[in-house]
Design a protein around this motif. Structure first.
Motif, mmCIF file in Angstrom:
data_model
loop_
_atom_site.group_PDB
_atom_site.id
_atom_site.type_symbol
_atom_site.label_atom_id
_atom_site.label_comp_id
_atom_site.label_asym_id
_atom_site.label_seq_id
_atom_site.Cartn_x
_atom_site.Cartn_y
_atom_site.Cartn_z
ATOM 1 N N MET A 146 43.518 39.715 28.337
ATOM 2 C CA MET A 146 41.961 39.627 29.242
ATOM 3 C C MET A 146 41.300 41.091 29.361
ATOM 4 N N ARG A 147 42.300 42.325 30.127
ATOM 5 C CA ARG A 147 41.403 43.478 30.154
ATOM 6 C C ARG A 147 41.432 44.350 29.030
ATOM 7 N N LYS A 148 42.513 43.810 27.638
ATOM 8 C CA LYS A 148 42.223 44.703 26.781
ATOM 9 C C LYS A 148 40.543 43.979 26.102
ATOM 10 N N ALA A 149 40.760 42.612 26.264
ATOM 11 C CA ALA A 149 39.096 41.980 24.992
ATOM 12 C C ALA A 149 38.106 42.534 26.244
ATOM 13 N N MET A 150 38.018 42.168 27.300
ATOM 14 C CA MET A 150 36.884 43.057 28.101
ATOM 15 C C MET A 150 36.539 44.016 28.154
ATOM 16 N N SER A 151 37.384 44.830 28.109
ATOM 17 C CA SER A 151 36.455 46.166 27.808
ATOM 18 C C SER A 151 36.353 46.465 26.180
ATOM 19 N N GLY A 152 37.178 45.470 25.654
ATOM 20 C CA GLY A 152 36.360 45.595 23.547
ATOM 21 C C GLY A 152 35.146 44.800 23.589
ATOM 22 N N VAL A 153 34.459 44.459 24.473
ATOM 23 C CA VAL A 153 33.657 43.662 23.869
ATOM 24 C C VAL A 153 32.182 44.155 25.275
ATOM 25 N N SER A 154 32.954 44.391 26.140
ATOM 26 C CA SER A 154 32.234 45.897 26.850
ATOM 27 C C SER A 154 31.766 46.770 27.363
ATOM 28 N N VAL A 155 32.586 47.437 26.109
ATOM 29 C CA VAL A 155 32.400 48.715 25.825
ATOM 30 C C VAL A 155 31.105 49.194 24.974
ATOM 31 N N PRO A 156 30.772 48.733 24.359
ATOM 32 C CA PRO A 156 29.211 48.512 22.828
ATOM 33 C C PRO A 156 28.309 47.758 23.575
ATOM 34 N N PHE A 157 29.013 46.621 24.572
ATOM 35 C CA PHE A 157 27.394 45.983 25.002
ATOM 36 C C PHE A 157 26.727 47.135 26.148
ATOM 37 N N MET A 158 28.401 47.512 26.926
ATOM 38 C CA MET A 158 27.598 48.894 28.244
ATOM 39 C C MET A 158 26.634 50.059 27.660
ATOM 40 N N PRO A 175 44.041 41.869 42.907
ATOM 41 C CA PRO A 175 44.693 43.124 42.538
ATOM 42 C C PRO A 175 46.023 43.435 41.555
ATOM 43 N N GLU A 176 46.059 41.743 40.907
ATOM 44 C CA GLU A 176 46.701 42.005 39.836
ATOM 45 C C GLU A 176 46.162 42.883 38.508
ATOM 46 N N VAL A 177 45.140 42.454 38.335
ATOM 47 C CA VAL A 177 44.345 43.619 37.401
ATOM 48 C C VAL A 177 43.794 45.026 37.868
ATOM 49 N N VAL A 178 43.662 44.756 38.874
ATOM 50 C CA VAL A 178 43.784 46.478 39.531
ATOM 51 C C VAL A 178 44.801 47.245 39.016
ATOM 52 N N GLY A 179 45.714 46.703 39.803
ATOM 53 C CA GLY A 179 47.092 47.488 39.860
ATOM 54 C C GLY A 179 47.364 47.832 38.446
ATOM 55 N N GLU A 180 47.101 47.590 37.603
ATOM 56 C CA GLU A 180 47.077 48.063 35.954
ATOM 57 C C GLU A 180 45.950 48.505 35.459
ATOM 58 N N ALA A 181 45.399 48.770 36.333
ATOM 59 C CA ALA A 181 44.135 50.055 34.982
ATOM 60 C C ALA A 181 44.073 50.985 35.461
ATOM 61 N N PRO A 182 44.171 51.685 34.239
ATOM 62 C CA PRO A 182 44.335 53.489 34.365
ATOM 63 C C PRO A 182 43.763 53.835 35.133
ATOM 64 N N SER A 183 43.716 55.529 35.716
ATOM 65 C CA SER A 183 43.494 55.664 36.551
ATOM 66 C C SER A 183 41.767 57.033 35.864
ATOM 67 N N ILE A 184 40.247 56.420 36.734
ATOM 68 C CA ILE A 184 39.687 57.111 36.076
ATOM 69 C C ILE A 184 39.233 58.349 37.078
ATOM 70 N N LEU A 185 38.251 58.674 36.730
ATOM 71 C CA LEU A 185 37.731 59.779 37.730
ATOM 72 C C LEU A 185 36.859 59.647 38.336
ATOM 73 N N GLY A 186 36.582 60.040 39.471
ATOM 74 C CA GLY A 186 35.724 59.180 40.523
ATOM 75 C C GLY A 186 35.638 58.011 41.311
ATOM 76 N N VAL A 187 36.781 57.160 40.764
ATOM 77 C CA VAL A 187 36.839 55.908 40.721
ATOM 78 C C VAL A 187 37.915 55.591 40.792
ATOM 79 N N THR A 188 37.916 54.542 42.385
ATOM 80 C CA THR A 188 38.822 54.355 43.097
ATOM 81 C C THR A 188 38.826 52.511 42.808
ATOM 82 N N HIS A 189 40.248 52.307 41.974
ATOM 83 C CA HIS A 189 40.819 50.714 42.090
ATOM 84 C C HIS A 189 40.493 50.129 43.726
ATOM 85 N N ILE A 190 39.897 48.727 43.618
ATOM 86 C CA ILE A 190 40.891 47.910 44.782
ATOM 87 C C ILE A 190 40.762 46.919 44.196
ATOM 88 N N GLY A 191 41.833 46.112 44.880
ATOM 89 C CA GLY A 191 42.325 44.959 44.625
ATOM 90 C C GLY A 191 41.818 44.203 46.004
#
Ligand code: SAM
Length: 222
Positions: free
Chosen positions: A41-53, A99-115
């Protein structure tokens, strides 16, 4: 042998999503228990959201004055990463998801992941971004998420919700067909009463949660 009776049961009871009939629980909690599904699901969202954004950020620029931005239901954080890269004055990004989604999210400069859970509370920030989250919920659930957004914002804060808008009259256009087809997907997998909504419906639901001013910006032509 088993597939047909299940499909018939789901059709006969329009209040229960076929996904729940088959798996015994709603889609997001099911994904949460299955790391493989969650990753997909995370991969699918990245796949469609990056070109869309990329297209959205070419035409929507109204982030001026925002210093802290929370992305509600932000998945792996791609949308937030792209917003922060383009608008360097936003110095703090909060990627909020289960939590299950952000727990596996990559770290991103300037971004805090909160579940957490949008139905309970949303982290405070001076603006909220939310893309492709509200369609999957019923009107009551939509309103509850909007109320929690309202509580998370300061006076004058803004909620930027990115989602397709249904025309008042359905027609034969590719756009209407795509949205109505999307409704069938939502009703099957997420909520039997989830749906795409018209501008008037957005206004009413936003208004009932305290958002008195709604402005629509068309960011993509199709
Ligand atoms: C359709 S995806 C959209 C992802 C991202 N906004 C995008 O556009 O790429 C919906 C997101 O909402 C999250 N979500 C679902 N229920 C949630 C809840 N109760 N609280 C927080 N996030 C939730 C899901 O985990 C998923 O990442």
């Amino acid at each position: 042998m088993s597939a047909w009776p299940l499909v018939h049961e789901a059709v006969l009871d329009p209040t229960i999503e076929p996904f729940v009939k088959v798996h015994g629980e709603p889609a997001y909690s099911y994904y949460g228990k299955m790391p493989e599904m969650n990753g997909l699901m995370r991969k699918a969202m990245s796949g469609v959201s990056v070109p869309f954004m990329t297209s959205v950020l070419d035409s929507y620029n109204r982030f001026k004055g925002v210093k802290q931005l929370v992305d509600v239901g932000g998945s792996a954080g791609d949308c937030l990463r792209m917003i922060l890269q383009k608008h360097r004055f936003i110095y703090e990004g909060i990627n909020f998801d289960v939590p299950e989604v952000v727990g596996e999210a990559p770290s991103i400069l300037g971004v805090t992941h909160i579940g957490g859970d949008t139905f309970k509370s949303i982290p405070a920030a001076d603006a909220i971004f939310m893309k492709w989250v509200l369609t999957t919920w019923t009107d009551d659930e939509y309103k509850l998420i909007m109320e929690n957004c309202y509580k998370a914002l300061p006076a004058g804060g803004k909620l930027i919700a990115c989602k397709p808008v249904l025309l008042d009259d359905s027609n034969e256009s590719q756009r209407t067909r795509a949205l109505l087809e999307g409704d069938i997907f939502v009703m099957t997998i997420y909520r039997a009463k989830g749906k795409h909504r018209t501008e008037q419906e957005f206004k009413q639901l936003g208004f009932s949660a305290g958002f008195l001013h709604l402005r629509l910006y068309r960011v993509l032509d199709y």
